[in-house]
Motif scaffolding. Structure first.
Motif, short mmCIF file in Angstrom:
data_model
loop_
_atom_site.label_atom_id
_atom_site.label_comp_id
_atom_site.label_asym_id
_atom_site.label_seq_id
_atom_site.Cartn_x
_atom_site.Cartn_y
_atom_site.Cartn_z
N LEU A 266 0.79 -1.20 -0.10
CA LEU A 266 0.02 0.03 0.22
C LEU A 266 0.69 1.26 -0.01
O LEU A 266 0.44 2.12 -0.85
N THR A 267 1.74 1.18 0.89
CA THR A 267 2.84 2.55 0.82
C THR A 267 3.51 2.74 -0.76
O THR A 267 3.58 3.73 -0.96
N ARG A 268 3.87 1.49 -1.20
CA ARG A 268 4.50 1.68 -2.42
C ARG A 268 3.50 2.03 -3.63
O ARG A 268 3.88 3.05 -4.46
N MET A 269 2.40 1.78 -3.25
CA MET A 269 1.07 1.96 -4.33
C MET A 269 0.89 3.53 -4.09
O MET A 269 0.88 4.26 -5.24
N LEU A 270 0.73 4.25 -2.92
CA LEU A 270 0.52 5.58 -2.71
C LEU A 270 1.88 6.31 -3.23
O LEU A 270 1.79 7.50 -3.99
N TRP A 271 3.04 5.96 -2.97
CA TRP A 271 4.09 6.70 -3.40
C TRP A 271 4.20 6.88 -4.86
O TRP A 271 4.30 7.88 -5.40
N MET A 272 3.84 5.52 -5.68
CA MET A 272 3.80 5.74 -7.10
C MET A 272 2.86 6.50 -7.59
O MET A 272 3.04 7.15 -8.66
N TYR A 273 1.76 6.46 -6.87
CA TYR A 273 0.51 7.12 -7.47
C TYR A 273 0.73 8.92 -7.27
O TYR A 273 0.70 9.65 -8.37
N PHE A 274 1.41 9.18 -6.32
CA PHE A 274 1.69 10.34 -6.01
C PHE A 274 2.79 11.17 -6.77
O PHE A 274 3.00 12.26 -7.33
N ASP A 275 3.71 10.07 -7.10
CA ASP A 275 4.93 10.44 -8.24
C ASP A 275 4.56 10.35 -9.47
O ASP A 275 5.49 10.65 -10.41
N GLY A 276 3.20 10.02 -9.90
CA GLY A 276 2.79 10.07 -11.30
C GLY A 276 3.31 8.64 -11.81
O GLY A 276 3.55 8.75 -13.37
N ARG A 277 4.04 7.67 -11.25
CA ARG A 277 4.51 6.58 -12.01
C ARG A 277 3.73 5.33 -11.99
O ARG A 277 3.94 4.29 -12.12
N THR A 278 2.19 5.32 -11.78
CA THR A 278 1.27 4.37 -11.75
C THR A 278 1.25 3.83 -13.13
O THR A 278 0.72 4.56 -14.24
N THR A 279 1.62 2.50 -13.30
CA THR A 279 1.72 1.85 -14.61
C THR A 279 0.33 1.02 -14.92
O THR A 279 -0.02 0.89 -16.02
N GLN A 280 -0.35 0.48 -13.93
CA GLN A 280 -1.48 -0.34 -14.03
C GLN A 280 -2.52 -0.11 -12.89
O GLN A 280 -2.27 -0.42 -11.96
N ALA A 281 -3.45 0.75 -13.10
CA ALA A 281 -4.20 1.15 -12.12
C ALA A 281 -4.81 0.01 -11.35
O ALA A 281 -5.52 -0.80 -11.93
N GLY A 282 -5.13 0.01 -9.94
CA GLY A 282 -5.80 -0.86 -9.28
C GLY A 282 -5.31 -2.30 -8.87
O GLY A 282 -5.53 -2.69 -7.98
N PHE A 283 -4.16 -2.65 -9.77
CA PHE A 283 -3.54 -3.76 -9.16
C PHE A 283 -2.86 -4.03 -7.66
O PHE A 283 -3.14 -4.82 -7.03
N THR A 284 -1.94 -2.76 -7.58
CA THR A 284 -1.25 -2.82 -6.30
C THR A 284 -2.40 -2.41 -5.14
O THR A 284 -2.24 -3.25 -3.92
N THR A 285 -3.35 -1.78 -5.50
CA THR A 285 -4.43 -1.56 -4.46
C THR A 285 -5.16 -2.83 -4.01
O THR A 285 -5.27 -3.15 -2.76
N ILE A 286 -5.32 -3.60 -4.93
CA ILE A 286 -6.22 -4.87 -4.66
C ILE A 286 -5.10 -5.72 -4.07
O ILE A 286 -5.56 -6.67 -2.96
N ALA A 287 -4.00 -5.80 -4.48
CA ALA A 287 -2.94 -6.83 -3.91
C ALA A 287 -2.79 -6.26 -2.27
O ALA A 287 -2.76 -7.35 -1.32
N SER A 288 -2.57 -5.04 -2.02
CA SER A 288 -2.27 -4.56 -0.56
C SER A 288 -3.56 -4.98 0.18
O SER A 288 -3.61 -5.27 1.35
N MET A 289 -4.87 -4.59 -0.29
CA MET A 289 -6.01 -4.75 0.43
C MET A 289 -6.31 -6.21 0.66
O MET A 289 -6.76 -6.79 1.91
#
Length: 319
Positions: A223-246
């Motif tokens: 989840l931390t990695r997902m948030l970091w990449m989201y705010f840094d603008g480097r999200t390549t595949q939306a939703g995958f990391t969120t689902i995995a972390s949840m």
């Protein structure tokens, strides 16, 4: 014959207890004959085969002397080595294990045995469990740890560890098995280790809790990695990391909850396994003081009342 010769020189009084654990051949007839004609020999015949440790419990409960030695009947444990165990049973030692100077089994059998014993030592927290053997000498007071032991999965070494931490190891010579094969195959050793870990320890339950915390940490990291990449603008595949972390965090919550429930179940299990509250090493009784006249009269009146109204035979009298 070899035991009688050795023990006559080693001590002033002894007995030999033969436990026949449902043997299908004429072992009982031989044991019965020995008990009738070979001096201090006693024979016990169990109704069927209950397993090595259960048979040992039957023999231990029947023993009448202050020191007990257990050994196999196939002469792999030479009677001539018994004095070494007795000599190692010093004032500051309650239990001595006889360990072979050279391993008598094959490589895979010895490896499996070492792994099983090491696992049992870690799971049970029993001192020197990785060096336990069926050739042992210990003080009879330790039988206090066996009083509440019931059921088909008794373990001599676990219950002995409940009674003392004064454990020593003595190197002895072991003989090769003259005939037959050991009943402890690789599969049975693994089964025995699992029985010990699941039957006498709550650590497997706690392992679920620890694993839940570990999975939770992984989920938080994702989840931390997902948030970091989201705010840094480097999200390549939306939703995958969120689902995995949840999923990881929900799985962690479930495993921690199971672990907490397991702790309660484990405490119930610990209360039912027969672990003693305490074991008395020895006691000294002083001379009783003279009771006052009033107390003696009260006790006499109670005795008279019990005589007039006797209690059922199965209810013990206590005062």
């Amino acid at each position: 014959e070899r035991l009688n010769k050795v023990m006559a020189d080693a001590t002033t009084a002894y007995e030999i207890i033969l436990v026949v654990d449902g043997s299908p051949d004429n072992t009982w007839e031989v044991a019965d004959s020995l008990a009738k004609r070979s001096g201090p020999v006693r024979a016990i015949r169990l109704a069927r085969n209950y397993g090595q440790h259960n048979a040992l419990v039957a023999g231990l409960r029947a023993a009448r002397f202050e020191v007990i030695v257990t050994m196999d009947d196939d002469l792999q444990h030479p009677p001539e080595e018994v004095p070494k165990l007795l000599a190692a049973l010093t004032d500051d030692v309650d239990l001595v294990y006889g360990v072979a100077a050279t391993e008598e089994h094959g490589f895979f059998r010895n490896l499996t045995s070492r792994v099983a014993k090491t696992g049992m030592a870690v799971a049970l927290g029993a001192q020197n469990a990785d060096q336990a053997s069926a050739f042992r000498a210990f003080r009879a007071f330790m039988r206090g740890g066996f009083e509440q032991v019931q059921g088909p999965h008794a373990s001599i070494d676990v219950t002995l560890s409940w009674s003392t931490t004064r454990i020593a190891v003595q190197t002895v010579d072991m003989a090769d098995r003259a005939e037959g094969r050991s009943g402890y195959t690789v599969g049975r050793l693994v089964k025995h280790a699992l029985n010990m870990a699941l039957g006498y320890s709550t650590k497997p339950l706690r392992l679920v809790t620890y694993l839940g915390f570990l999975v939770g940490l992984i989920g938080v990291g994702l989840l931390t990695r997902m948030l970091w990449m989201y705010f840094d603008g480097r999200t390549t595949q939306a939703g995958f990391t969120t689902i995995a972390s949840m999923i990881a965090m929900f799985a962690a919550a479930q495993m921690v909850a199971i672990g907490v429930l397991g702790e309660y179940v484990g405490r119930i299990h610990s209360g039912g396994m027969g672990r003693p509250t305490y074991v008395i090493r020895e006691r000294t009784e002083g001379a009783p003081s003279e009771l006052p006249l009033a107390a003696r009269e009260e006790l006499a009146a109670r005795d008279a009342e019990q005589t007039d109204h006797p209690r059922p035979a199965d209810v013990p009298s206590m005062r």
